[in-house]
Design a protein around this motif. Structure first.
Motif, PDB file in Angstrom:
ATOM      1  N   SER A  31     -41.279 -15.830   6.325  1.00 51.62           N
ATOM      2  CA  SER A  31     -42.463 -15.558   7.130  1.00 51.62           C
ATOM      3  C   SER A  31     -42.215 -16.004   8.563  1.00 51.62           C
ATOM      4  O   SER A  31     -41.425 -16.922   8.819  1.00 51.62           O
ATOM      5  CB  SER A  31     -43.705 -16.246   6.556  1.00 51.62           C
ATOM      6  N   ILE A  32     -42.879 -15.310   9.478  1.00 52.47           N
ATOM      7  CA  ILE A  32     -42.791 -15.652  10.899  1.00 52.47           C
ATOM      8  C   ILE A  32     -44.213 -15.883  11.430  1.00 52.47           C
ATOM      9  O   ILE A  32     -45.153 -15.256  10.969  1.00 52.47           O
ATOM     10  CB  ILE A  32     -42.057 -14.562  11.717  1.00 52.47           C
ATOM     11  N   PRO A  33     -44.360 -16.812  12.396  1.00 50.73           N
ATOM     12  CA  PRO A  33     -45.690 -17.185  12.860  1.00 50.73           C
ATOM     13  C   PRO A  33     -46.334 -16.199  13.838  1.00 50.73           C
ATOM     14  O   PRO A  33     -47.549 -16.201  14.000  1.00 50.73           O
ATOM     15  CB  PRO A  33     -45.459 -18.533  13.535  1.00 50.73           C
ATOM     16  N   ARG A  34     -45.524 -15.395  14.508  1.00 49.42           N
ATOM     17  CA  ARG A  34     -46.041 -14.419  15.486  1.00 49.42           C
ATOM     18  C   ARG A  34     -45.203 -13.145  15.421  1.00 49.42           C
ATOM     19  O   ARG A  34     -44.076 -13.181  14.931  1.00 49.42           O
ATOM     20  CB  ARG A  34     -45.952 -14.985  16.908  1.00 49.42           C
ATOM     21  N   ASP A  35     -45.736 -12.051  15.939  1.00 51.38           N
ATOM     22  CA  ASP A  35     -44.952 -10.816  16.039  1.00 51.38           C
ATOM     23  C   ASP A  35     -43.672 -11.118  16.810  1.00 51.38           C
ATOM     24  O   ASP A  35     -43.687 -11.916  17.759  1.00 51.38           O
ATOM     25  CB  ASP A  35     -45.731  -9.742  16.810  1.00 51.38           C
ATOM     26  N   GLY A  36     -42.574 -10.492  16.409  1.00 52.52           N
ATOM     27  CA  GLY A  36     -41.347 -10.723  17.158  1.00 52.52           C
ATOM     28  C   GLY A  36     -40.121 -10.122  16.508  1.00 52.52           C
ATOM     29  O   GLY A  36     -40.208  -9.429  15.495  1.00 52.52           O
ATOM     30  N   ASN A  37     -38.983 -10.411  17.118  1.00 55.45           N
ATOM     31  CA  ASN A  37     -37.700  -9.913  16.647  1.00 55.45           C
ATOM     32  C   ASN A  37     -37.055 -10.935  15.717  1.00 55.45           C
ATOM     33  O   ASN A  37     -37.056 -12.132  15.996  1.00 55.45           O
ATOM     34  CB  ASN A  37     -36.768  -9.633  17.822  1.00 55.45           C
ATOM     35  N   VAL A  38     -36.498 -10.421  14.632  1.00 56.16           N
ATOM     36  CA  VAL A  38     -35.855 -11.248  13.617  1.00 56.16           C
ATOM     37  C   VAL A  38     -34.450 -10.717  13.405  1.00 56.16           C
ATOM     38  O   VAL A  38     -34.236  -9.509  13.335  1.00 56.16           O
ATOM     39  CB  VAL A  38     -36.647 -11.174  12.289  1.00 56.16           C
ATOM     40  N   LYS A  39     -33.488 -11.628  13.318  1.00 56.99           N
ATOM     41  CA  LYS A  39     -32.112 -11.247  12.997  1.00 56.99           C
ATOM     42  C   LYS A  39     -31.807 -11.778  11.599  1.00 56.99           C
ATOM     43  O   LYS A  39     -31.911 -12.978  11.348  1.00 56.99           O
ATOM     44  CB  LYS A  39     -31.154 -11.849  14.015  1.00 56.99           C
ATOM     45  N   PHE A  40     -31.472 -10.867  10.690  1.00 60.55           N
ATOM     46  CA  PHE A  40     -31.130 -11.209   9.308  1.00 60.55           C
ATOM     47  C   PHE A  40     -29.630 -11.043   9.141  1.00 60.55           C
ATOM     48  O   PHE A  40     -29.063 -10.049   9.576  1.00 60.55           O
ATOM     49  CB  PHE A  40     -31.882 -10.286   8.353  1.00 60.55           C
ATOM     50  N   GLN A  41     -28.990 -12.031   8.507  1.00 58.94           N
ATOM     51  CA  GLN A  41     -27.533 -11.998   8.398  1.00 58.94           C
ATOM     52  C   GLN A  41     -27.094 -12.580   7.055  1.00 58.94           C
ATOM     53  O   GLN A  41     -27.695 -13.545   6.561  1.00 58.94           O
ATOM     54  CB  GLN A  41     -26.956 -12.833   9.528  1.00 58.94           C
ATOM     55  N   ILE A  42     -26.052 -11.985   6.484  1.00 58.61           N
ATOM     56  CA  ILE A  42     -25.414 -12.526   5.289  1.00 58.61           C
ATOM     57  C   ILE A  42     -23.950 -12.760   5.630  1.00 58.61           C
ATOM     58  O   ILE A  42     -23.288 -11.888   6.190  1.00 58.61           O
ATOM     59  CB  ILE A  42     -25.543 -11.576   4.085  1.00 58.61           C
ATOM     60  N   THR A  43     -23.470 -13.971   5.293  1.00 58.68           N
ATOM     61  CA  THR A  43     -22.063 -14.311   5.542  1.00 58.68           C
ATOM     62  C   THR A  43     -21.430 -14.802   4.249  1.00 58.68           C
ATOM     63  O   THR A  43     -22.116 -15.271   3.338  1.00 58.68           O
ATOM     64  CB  THR A  43     -21.922 -15.406   6.620  1.00 58.68           C
ATOM     65  N   ASP A  44     -20.097 -14.726   4.200  1.00 57.80           N
ATOM     66  CA  ASP A  44     -19.389 -15.295   3.060  1.00 57.80           C
ATOM     67  C   ASP A  44     -19.101 -16.770   3.336  1.00 57.80           C
ATOM     68  O   ASP A  44     -19.499 -17.302   4.383  1.00 57.80           O
ATOM     69  CB  ASP A  44     -18.118 -14.496   2.747  1.00 57.80           C
ATOM     70  N   VAL A  45     -18.420 -17.432   2.431  1.00 55.40           N
ATOM     71  CA  VAL A  45     -18.166 -18.873   2.587  1.00 55.40           C
ATOM     72  C   VAL A  45     -17.230 -19.178   3.748  1.00 55.40           C
ATOM     73  O   VAL A  45     -17.138 -20.326   4.186  1.00 55.40           O
ATOM     74  CB  VAL A  45     -17.625 -19.517   1.287  1.00 55.40           C
ATOM     75  N   TYR A  46     -16.541 -18.160   4.271  1.00 52.53           N
ATOM     76  CA  TYR A  46     -15.651 -18.347   5.412  1.00 52.53           C
ATOM     77  C   TYR A  46     -16.343 -18.066   6.744  1.00 52.53           C
ATOM     78  O   TYR A  46     -15.727 -18.136   7.796  1.00 52.53           O
ATOM     79  CB  TYR A  46     -14.410 -17.454   5.266  1.00 52.53           C
ATOM     80  N   GLY A  47     -17.622 -17.699   6.686  1.00 51.24           N
ATOM     81  CA  GLY A  47     -18.366 -17.414   7.903  1.00 51.24           C
ATOM     82  C   GLY A  47     -18.251 -15.975   8.384  1.00 51.24           C
ATOM     83  O   GLY A  47     -18.787 -15.627   9.430  1.00 51.24           O
ATOM     84  N   GLN A  48     -17.572 -15.127   7.616  1.00 48.44           N
ATOM     85  CA  GLN A  48     -17.441 -13.713   7.975  1.00 48.44           C
ATOM     86  C   GLN A  48     -18.779 -13.016   7.737  1.00 48.44           C
ATOM     87  O   GLN A  48     -19.379 -13.177   6.670  1.00 48.44           O
ATOM     88  CB  GLN A  48     -16.361 -13.025   7.133  1.00 48.44           C
ATOM     89  N   ILE A  49     -19.225 -12.236   8.712  1.00 50.97           N
ATOM     90  CA  ILE A  49     -20.488 -11.517   8.563  1.00 50.97           C
ATOM     91  C   ILE A  49     -20.295 -10.350   7.602  1.00 50.97           C
ATOM     92  O   ILE A  49     -19.462  -9.482   7.829  1.00 50.97           O
ATOM     93  CB  ILE A  49     -21.009 -11.024   9.926  1.00 50.97           C
ATOM     94  N   ILE A  50     -21.077 -10.351   6.536  1.00 52.13           N
ATOM     95  CA  ILE A  50     -21.034  -9.295   5.524  1.00 52.13           C
ATOM     96  C   ILE A  50     -22.066  -8.218   5.855  1.00 52.13           C
ATOM     97  O   ILE A  50     -21.840  -7.040   5.653  1.00 52.13           O
ATOM     98  CB  ILE A  50     -21.342  -9.877   4.123  1.00 52.13           C
ATOM     99  N   TYR A  51     -23.200  -8.662   6.360  1.00 48.79           N
ATOM    100  CA  TYR A  51     -24.302  -7.751   6.672  1.00 48.79           C
ATOM    101  C   TYR A  51     -25.139  -8.365   7.785  1.00 48.79           C
ATOM    102  O   TYR A  51     -25.324  -9.577   7.826  1.00 48.79           O
ATOM    103  CB  TYR A  51     -25.182  -7.527   5.437  1.00 48.79           C
ATOM    104  N   GLN A  52     -25.628  -7.500   8.673  1.00 50.19           N
ATOM    105  CA  GLN A  52     -26.487  -7.974   9.758  1.00 50.19           C
ATOM    106  C   GLN A  52     -27.496  -6.890  10.110  1.00 50.19           C
ATOM    107  O   GLN A  52     -27.160  -5.712  10.121  1.00 50.19           O
ATOM    108  CB  GLN A  52     -25.638  -8.314  10.977  1.00 50.19           C
ATOM    109  N   GLU A  53     -28.717  -7.314  10.378  1.00 52.45           N
ATOM    110  CA  GLU A  53     -29.780  -6.372  10.728  1.00 52.45           C
ATOM    111  C   GLU A  53     -30.751  -7.066  11.669  1.00 52.45           C
ATOM    112  O   GLU A  53     -31.047  -8.241  11.500  1.00 52.45           O
ATOM    113  CB  GLU A  53     -30.504  -5.943   9.451  1.00 52.45           C
ATOM    114  N   GLU A  54     -31.223  -6.320  12.671  1.00 51.93           N
ATOM    115  CA  GLU A  54     -32.243  -6.842  13.571  1.00 51.93           C
ATOM    116  C   GLU A  54     -33.520  -6.058  13.345  1.00 51.93           C
ATOM    117  O   GLU A  54     -33.500  -4.826  13.269  1.00 51.93           O
ATOM    118  CB  GLU A  54     -31.773  -6.764  15.019  1.00 51.93           C
TER     119      GLU A  54
END
Length: 95
Positions: A31-54
């Motif tokens: 949940s977010i407290p106000r309208d706005g932009n959110v960045k969602f990200q999934i990484t593996d244990v090495y920090g490599q970005i697997i998925y990203q969405e704004e």
């Protein structure tokens, strides 16, 4: 020390994904407290970005439905960034 309790409608909140472990899909509540932009990200244990969405979202509670079918059996980390705040949690994919 006593930490102040901040109501969830004034801050970013990230819940635990379910089901966990995930087989073919998982849901990630936040949940977010106000309208706005959110960045969602999934990484593996090495920090490599697997998925990203704004996303541009209205204030309140949200759920991201995430398809895990293309992920290997492993531990991953998901995070939400909103207004200079970032929260992360761990999830397991086990097919």
């Amino acid at each position: 020390t006593i930490e102040p309790v901040i109501p969830t409608n004034f801050r970013l909140v990230l819940g635990q994904n379910y089901p966990n472990p995930a087989k073919t899909f998982t849901k990630i509540p936040f949940s977010i407290p106000r309208d706005g932009n959110v960045k969602f990200q999934i990484t593996d244990v090495y920090g490599q970005i697997i998925y990203q969405e704004e996303l541009t979202l209205k204030k309140g509670e949200h759920i991201i439905d995430f398809d895990t079918q293309n992920l290997e059996n492993a531990i991953y980390f998901y995070s939400i960034e909103y207004n200079k705040s970032k929260l992360s949690k761990k999830m397991c994919v086990q097919k």
